[in-house]
Design an enzyme around this catalytic site. Structure first.
Site, PDB file in Angstrom:
ATOM      1  N   ASN B 249       0.670  -1.470   0.070  1.00 33.07           N
ATOM      2  CA  ASN B 249       0.211  -0.027   0.067  1.00 33.07           C
ATOM      3  C   ASN B 249       0.799   1.178  -0.090  1.00 33.07           C
ATOM      4  O   ASN B 249       0.356   2.282  -0.330  1.00 33.07           O
ATOM      5  CB  ASN B 249      -0.908  -0.025   1.023  1.00 33.07           C
ATOM      6  CG  ASN B 249      -2.418  -0.536   0.815  1.00 33.07           C
ATOM      7  OD1 ASN B 249      -2.971  -0.134  -0.134  1.00 33.07           O
ATOM      8  ND2 ASN B 249      -2.662  -1.817   1.518  1.00 33.07           N
ATOM      9  N   ASN B 274      -7.431  -9.895   3.048  1.00 33.94           N
ATOM     10  CA  ASN B 274      -8.494  -9.015   2.456  1.00 33.94           C
ATOM     11  C   ASN B 274      -9.891  -9.598   1.863  1.00 33.94           C
ATOM     12  O   ASN B 274      -9.996 -11.069   1.883  1.00 33.94           O
ATOM     13  CB  ASN B 274      -7.888  -8.364   1.323  1.00 33.94           C
ATOM     14  CG  ASN B 274      -7.618  -9.154  -0.063  1.00 33.94           C
ATOM     15  OD1 ASN B 274      -8.510  -9.957  -0.241  1.00 33.94           O
ATOM     16  ND2 ASN B 274      -6.564  -8.777  -0.961  1.00 33.94           N
ATOM     17  N   CYS B 337      -6.937  -1.005   9.174  1.00 35.76           N
ATOM     18  CA  CYS B 337      -6.672  -2.141   8.091  1.00 35.76           C
ATOM     19  C   CYS B 337      -6.272  -1.102   7.103  1.00 35.76           C
ATOM     20  O   CYS B 337      -5.526   0.001   7.190  1.00 35.76           O
ATOM     21  CB  CYS B 337      -7.738  -3.043   7.803  1.00 35.76           C
ATOM     22  SG  CYS B 337      -9.418  -2.416   7.950  1.00 35.76           S
ATOM     23  N   ASP B 339      -9.305   0.490   4.693  1.00 37.08           N
ATOM     24  CA  ASP B 339     -10.090   1.734   4.918  1.00 37.08           C
ATOM     25  C   ASP B 339     -10.811   1.679   6.386  1.00 37.08           C
ATOM     26  O   ASP B 339     -11.373   2.612   6.653  1.00 37.08           O
ATOM     27  CB  ASP B 339     -11.181   1.353   3.933  1.00 37.08           C
ATOM     28  CG  ASP B 339     -10.803   1.408   2.537  1.00 37.08           C
ATOM     29  OD1 ASP B 339     -10.114   2.535   2.470  1.00 37.08           O
ATOM     30  OD2 ASP B 339     -11.312   0.755   1.664  1.00 37.08           O
ATOM     31  N   TRP B 341     -13.101  -0.328   7.692  1.00 30.86           N
ATOM     32  CA  TRP B 341     -14.331  -0.666   7.854  1.00 30.86           C
ATOM     33  C   TRP B 341     -14.618  -2.148   7.770  1.00 30.86           C
ATOM     34  O   TRP B 341     -15.721  -2.488   8.106  1.00 30.86           O
ATOM     35  CB  TRP B 341     -15.424   0.273   7.100  1.00 30.86           C
ATOM     36  CG  TRP B 341     -15.072   0.235   5.571  1.00 30.86           C
ATOM     37  CD1 TRP B 341     -14.453  -1.016   4.973  1.00 30.86           C
ATOM     38  CD2 TRP B 341     -14.924   1.228   4.699  1.00 30.86           C
ATOM     39  NE1 TRP B 341     -14.364  -0.665   3.502  1.00 30.86           N
ATOM     40  CE2 TRP B 341     -14.388   0.723   3.084  1.00 30.86           C
ATOM     41  CE3 TRP B 341     -15.250   2.488   4.779  1.00 30.86           C
ATOM     42  CZ2 TRP B 341     -14.358   1.438   2.203  1.00 30.86           C
ATOM     43  CZ3 TRP B 341     -15.173   3.453   3.583  1.00 30.86           C
ATOM     44  CH2 TRP B 341     -14.735   3.088   2.283  1.00 30.86           C
ATOM     45  N   ARG B 383     -21.195  -5.185   0.993  1.00 32.43           N
ATOM     46  CA  ARG B 383     -20.640  -6.655   1.109  1.00 32.43           C
ATOM     47  C   ARG B 383     -21.714  -7.587   1.333  1.00 32.43           C
ATOM     48  O   ARG B 383     -21.301  -8.685   1.047  1.00 32.43           O
ATOM     49  CB  ARG B 383     -20.293  -6.430   2.937  1.00 32.43           C
ATOM     50  CG  ARG B 383     -18.751  -5.512   3.028  1.00 32.43           C
ATOM     51  CD  ARG B 383     -17.688  -5.929   2.565  1.00 32.43           C
ATOM     52  NE  ARG B 383     -16.523  -5.066   2.447  1.00 32.43           N
ATOM     53  CZ  ARG B 383     -16.211  -4.126   1.589  1.00 32.43           C
ATOM     54  NH1 ARG B 383     -16.784  -4.222   0.224  1.00 32.43           N
ATOM     55  NH2 ARG B 383     -15.361  -2.979   1.738  1.00 32.43           N
TER      56      ARG B 383
END
Lengths: 549, 645
Positions: B249, B274, B337, B339, B341, B383
């Site tokens: 990242n 992930n 992490c 984001d 969420w 999700r």
């Protein structure tokens, strides 16, 4: 032989004991003829009494003059003893090794054990074949009790009294016996009251490569069929294995000679493979460093759960034939002393609610395992930590108990006993102060005079004080046939045995206590309410006459 | 309604894969919200499947007996239908495919679902869970933490709640600066305060650190958080990602905190994979459940190959790490992490469950989900595929959280007020869109959708039915309900969750449940207690009369017939959906008309036919039995398997 000869060092001070879930203890180690004892001087409650017979194997390690003995027990527990002094350590180790591998049965602890309790009900009288036959007679008159094996010459692994079809005489039985492996001709294992169907068991027929047949054997099993009905022969081996057996004189029932029977082959593993499976499983369970992938792959590779599934499936099949198909069943594998008994005894647990009571289960073990000639002594000589080449050790009985546990888990209200009862049986089958599981057959047990010289496990278990620990609080007697699910996701690893020493059971035990509390409280309330109801009823009837002058 | 091509198909077979003998014939109806199958049998048994719970519909090749249709649901139920005419099958397929993929929020079931509550009750219901009350329950010291207005009208961070707890010592400029340095403005804020140690759990998204960027505001923010725990000189930053992912990242200007730039932080990676890895892992797990007659090896190999339990372990390990830091080391933790969420929500909420007994109660778990998931912008609609959208956004994040809680329940059977059924019910409703709670992706979106005016809240509904969701072994004064839970996370402690994934086929449903049995006993005890008091009073009365020579005629006490505990029958079908819906024919029922608990248990030994040895070729007992005509009569009246019907 004197035990003293084997005990090179009877006692060592300053020994440190490490065991699962308990604080480390320092104390004095003593070796007696049958026990390894560690007692701490400060506090007597910290004692360890370990039967030598419970020791499966030991390992020695040395760091300087400090020796360590890792003791691996047949109940799967692993303990560690730190012993100061190399010589003492070596002496202790070799003494333990010698004492835990005594060859002579009559030197075993049960012959020396004197109970500290009064035997109220002699466990050796728990199962009396004549009485069981009387029960059968009250339901059907098609069977008789034969004394053909009274001197164990027809079949050394059978008991002296056997239930056989009424129309088959002893002479035919002898002929049938000569046609079956080890003389184990077909005998009655279970009578299904509901529809009069029966389950028989035997050993493989000795057809050999040239397809021998035996009219008496055919007649014997045909006698159990109703007119025009077919029966099922459940061969616990695969077709391939059964075929191979022909080369060694064994074989299976040819369709041509047994036209009224349908043969079904299953794939229950033979006993020698099972030992390997147990060793691998326990190895996997004892390594806490495994990643998830490794754990699952080791669990799979051990094949233990597959064995559980296969045995249970075969037992369900036998039960299905009897109860659903309304057909009689004959079960056999090769010798008829291992997989056969797993299947017949489990089928009875599925079919017969009586087998799900404590007493009934004990009788089942007497009848279908001990009397039926499962060679306990050979099979339970070693457990999962044996490192020598296996001789005839195999966890056949443990697998049976595991299958019972699976059914118990699926039907938690249908069994009078709990998981602890099964674990206790596992422990005593491998090492015990009681004589019940000594010997390999009824004949051997008679010769050893077990019933005179040793105490029966049942004499101890059936005392109310002991029974309490083994009662299932959720039990509600029912008359149901219970069909367990044999789907892989329904069968779990038996943690109570295989993870018992690796994770604390405190929280699970608390849950059990909670369960007992809830049910006891309910009973208490019921009693109170009932007694109040009676009082009220009484008062009101007393009140009544006053009304009518 | 325009999507329904055929509202009714007759002579449809509902196939039971493992026990074909149990297949039934009936009529299939398509409504705007449900697929309904009504058996032709006398009982007219109904099966309702909510369109929004349909995961996919698959048509198998037409065979002489008809066209098979497979309906897979998001709660892992699978329905196998056989439709006589291919054309009907195609119509049903097309209708269901469209109906199960709503294109806009307005199409969702929650906007038409009407449980007949008046406006006032509906509003009250939305106030059932109050996060303000929750933060004050935590006992946050007001000299150290306070609510900032910085996110009023979602100015600072669109996906955060408008009210945020931050260290009192952090100046507004620091707050704004820190938000600027965090991905999507998700700055570090308080999630949970642990009164016993004054350590806290804070959450955020990853910092925009790249290879060298830094922000003094963000550094001050973290320092302020550390200082809000007066006794501690240290703070953990838990990056829930695998280190490699976090490093990758950095190339995109994000990444993780440089320990040299922050005062006394200790960075810890915990390696949760992930959402894409998790999605494919769960698919593999579900596939294992659909294998026809799997052997033990197929099953265990499939379980290993799916990696699912490995991921569950990683999530729980993260929770355990945080809980230990907070409770044992008394050190505050910042969790993030990418984001902040998904994995962050999992880790924070699990740590909270371990730390605080309140979150192990029925109400407490609702509060926790409302706080760590709903209010902090877990993207529920993305999700859980509420709308037809990007399949790459879909991932079983919440499934994993619920499963971790279930795994904990296996280790601590007395520690939770709720039972497995509660978790499964929550899972179903996260996907079902029947209530408004989980619609949308953040608080702002929910506000804009005016969900509180247009839909109903799930929480009071669950609360009213809490008796069904209560663990009989739970006692508030039990040692397991107190304090911090310290679970073992050795590989062998994790089990396959049969209650969730094990019912692709009815046949593997559980038989008897000790919990249901105990609940029946407890219910009876309660009645007995009441009866006891009544009797005692009556007795006292009578005695009184006796001594006073009263002669009034008394009504004989009606003697309650002792109700036998319905062990077998009750257990066989702990939540009898069928009887529940039968009474509410043809109107959307208040409860989800789906088989939520174990359907009629199996035990039918016919499932053995699939296992019997093929080598012999003579073992096909099921075909034998049908040729014998056994299935026309019912010989099983005294069997456990049938006692529920």
């Amino acid at each position: 032989m004197e035990f003293a000869e084997l005990i090179k060092t009877p006692r060592v001070d300053g020994v440190v004991l490490h065991r699962p879930f308990m604080p480390t203890v320092e104390g004095t180690l003593c070796l007696t003829g049958h026990h390894l004892i560690l007692s701490s001087r400060q506090d007597n409650t910290e004692e360890l009494w370990l039967l030598h017979a419970n020791i499966d194997s030991i390992e020695k390690r040395f760091i300087g003059s400090l020796g360590t003995i890792i003791v691996k027990c047949k109940d799967l527990r692993v303990i560690q003893l730190d012993i100061p002094g190399m010589e003492e350590c070596l002496n202790i180790a070799s003494s333990i090794e010698a004492l835990s591998t005594l060859d002579s049965v009559s030197l075993m602890y049960p012959f020396f054990y004197r109970p500290l309790f009064e035997v109220i009900e002699d466990g050796w009288q728990l199962f009396v074949p004549e009485e069981a036959f009387k029960d059968l007679e009250s339901m059907t008159d098609e069977w008789r009790l034969s004394e053909v094996n009274k001197d164990f010459s027809v079949c050394p692994s059978y008991p002296s009294l056997l239930t056989v079809p009424k129309d088959i005489d002893d002479e035919s039985l002898c002929k049938a016996a000569s046609f079956r492996h080890g003389g184990r001709f077909p005998v009655l294992s279970y009578y299904h009251k509901k529809n009069g169907m029966v389950m028989m068991r035997a050993a493989q027929p000795l057809t050999g490569t040239n397809g021998r047949r035996c009219k008496e054997d055919e007649k014997l099993i045909n006698a159990t069929l109703c007119a025009g009905k077919r029966g099922y022969i459940i061969d616990t081996r695969t077709v391939a294995v059964a075929q191979q057996a022909k080369a060694r004189g064994g074989g299976f029932e040819q369709e041509a000679n047994y036209p009224q029977w349908r043969r079904i082959h299953k794939a229950v593993e033979r006993s020698n493979v099972l030992q390997e499976s147990l060793i691998k499983l326990v190895e996997a369970c004892n390594d806490q460093s495994h990643s998830m992938d490794r754990w699952l792959s080791k669990l799979e590779a051990s094949n233990w759960q597959s064995n559980v599934k296969e045995i249970l499936t075969t037992a369900c099949l036998a039960a299905q034939c009897i109860d659903r198909e309304g057909a009689s069943v004959l079960v056999h594998g090769t010798e008829g002393t291992d997989s056969t008994l797993q299947v017949t005894s489990l089928a009875q647990i599925i079919l017969d609610p009586a087998c799900r009571t404590i007493r009934g289960f004990e009788v089942l073990i007497e009848r279908e395992w001990l009397q039926a000639g499962h060679p306990f002594q050979q099979r339970c000589a070693q457990s999962a930590y044996s490192n020598g080449k296996p001789r005839s050790e195999a966890p056949v009985f443990l697998l049976f108990l595991d299958c019972v546990w699976q059914i118990l888990r699926q039907f938690p209200c249908s069994f009078q006993f709990n998981e602890n009862f099964l674990i206790m049986l596992f422990e005593h089958a491998y090492a015990s102060q009681f004589g019940t599981f000594l010997g390999n057959s009824v004949a051997e047990r008679l010769k050893l005079l077990l019933s005179q010289k040793t105490v029966s496990l049942w004499s101890w278990v059936n005392r109310p004080q002991e029974l309490e620990r083994f009662l299932n609080p959720l039990y509600e007697p029912n008359n149901l046939v219970i069909w367990p699910s044999v789907a892989p996701q329904s069968l779990l690893l038996w943690e109570g045995v295989f993870l018992r020493w690796n994770r604390s059971s405190k929280c699970l035990d608390e849950a059990n206590q909670e369960m007992v509390h809830i049910i006891e409280y309910n009973k208490e309330l019921q009693n109170k309410v009932n007694s109040l109801r009676r009082q009220l009823a009484q008062l009101e009837t007393e009140d009544g006459p006053l009304q009518t002058p | 309604m325009e999507h329904i091509r055929t509202p009714k198909v007759e002579n449809v077979h509902m196939i039971d894969r493992l026990t074909p003998r149990k297949s039934t014939v009936g009529t299939l109806y398509l409504s705007s919200t449900h697929t309904i199958f009504v058996e032709n049998s006398e009982a007219r048994k109904e099966t309702w499947v909510l369109h929004s719970l349909v995961y996919n519909v698959e048509r198998l090749p037409t065979n002489p007996s008809g066209s098979p249709l497979l309906i897979r649901c998001k709660n892992f139920h699978v329905y196998r239908l056989l439709i006589p005419q291919e054309k009907d099958c195609l119509d049903v397929l097309a209708s269901l495919t469209r109906l199960s993929r709503p294109e806009c929020y307005g199409e969702l079931f929650c906007f038409s679902f009407n449980p007949n509550l008046d406006k006032e009750l509906r509003e009250k219901a939305w106030g059932f869970i109050d996060l303000k009350a929750e933060f004050s329950r935590m006992g946050i010291p007001s000299n150290l933490w306070h609510v900032t207005a910085a996110n009023h009208e979602y100015r600072l961070c669109e996906t955060y709640p408008s009210e945020l707890f931050v260290p009192k010592s952090a100046f507004p400029a620091v707050i704004v600066g820190s938000a600027k340095f965090r991905s999507r403005g998700r700055l570090p804020v308080l999630s949970y305060f642990h009164r016993d140690t004054s350590a806290s759990i804070c959450r955020s998204s990853q910092p925009l650190s790249g290879f060298s960027a830094r922000s003094t505001d963000d550094e001050q923010m973290l320092h302020a958080i550390m200082k809000s725990n007066p006794v501690s000189e240290l703070m953990y930053v838990v990056d829930t990602r695998p280190k490699l992912n976090a490093m990758a990242n950095r190339a995109t200007g994000k990444g993780y905190e440089n320990e040299d730039h922050y005062t006394n932080i200790k960075l810890q990676f915990v390696g949760i994979e992930n959402i894409h890895v998790m999605r494919s892992s769960q698919q593999k797990l579900v596939d294992v459940g659909e294998l026809p007659a799997p052997s033990m090896s197929d099953f265990l190999w499939g379980l290993e190959n799916s990696g699912w339990l490995k991921h569950i372990k990683a999530v729980l390990d993260a929770g355990v790490f945080i809980a230990k830091a907070v409770a044992e080391d008394g050190v505050s933790v910042l969790v993030h992490c990418s984001d902040g969420w998904d994995r962050t929500a999992q880790a924070c909420s699990l740590a909270s469950v371990l730390l605080d007994p309140y979150y192990r109660t029925i109400k407490g778990l609702m509060v926790l989900i409302e706080k760590d998931w709903v209010s902090f912008g877990h993207k529920f609609s993305h999700r859980y595929a509420h709308l037809d959208g990007d399949p790459k956004e879909v991932s079983p994040v919440m499934d994993q959280f619920l499963e971790c809680v279930w795994q904990l329940m296996q280790q601590f059977p007395c520690a939770f007020e709720f039972n497995e059924r509660f978790l499964i019910q929550l899972h179903t409703h996260i996907y079902s869109c029947q209530y408004g709670n989980f619609i949308g992706n953040c608080q702002k979106e929910r506000r804009d959708l005016r969900l509180q005016e247009r839909t109903h809240s799930l929480w009071p509904h669950l609360w009213e039915n809490r008796a069904e969701y209560t663990n009989p072994l739970y006692r508030t004064d039990h040692s397991q309900t107190q304090g911090v839970l310290k679970p073992l996370t050795t590989a062998y402690c994790f089990k396959f969750w049969k209650g969730m994934y094990g019912h692709a086929d009815k046949s593997v449903a559980s038989h008897q449940s000790p919990a249901d049995c105990l609940n029946a006993v407890r219910e009876e005890s309660q009645q007995l207690e009441e009866e006891l008091i009544a009797h005692q009073e009556r007795l006292a009365q009578l005695k009184e009369k006796k001594t006073s020579g009263g002669r009034k005629k008394t009504n004989k006490l009606s003697e309650r017939v002792r109700r036998p505990i319905p062990i077998e029958s009750k257990l066989s079908s702990p939540l009898d959906y069928f009887t529940a819906t039968r009474s509410e024919k043809h109107s959307p029922s208040f409860t989800l008309p789906l088989e939520l608990a174990a359907p009629p248990k199996n035990g039918d030994p016919d499932d053995l036919s699939t296992c019997s040895d093929f080598e012999s070729g003579v073992a096909d007992l099921s075909s034998h039995s049908s040729s014998a005509g056994d299935d026309t009569k019912d010989p099983d009246s005294d069997e456990a398997v049938k006692s529920n019907t």
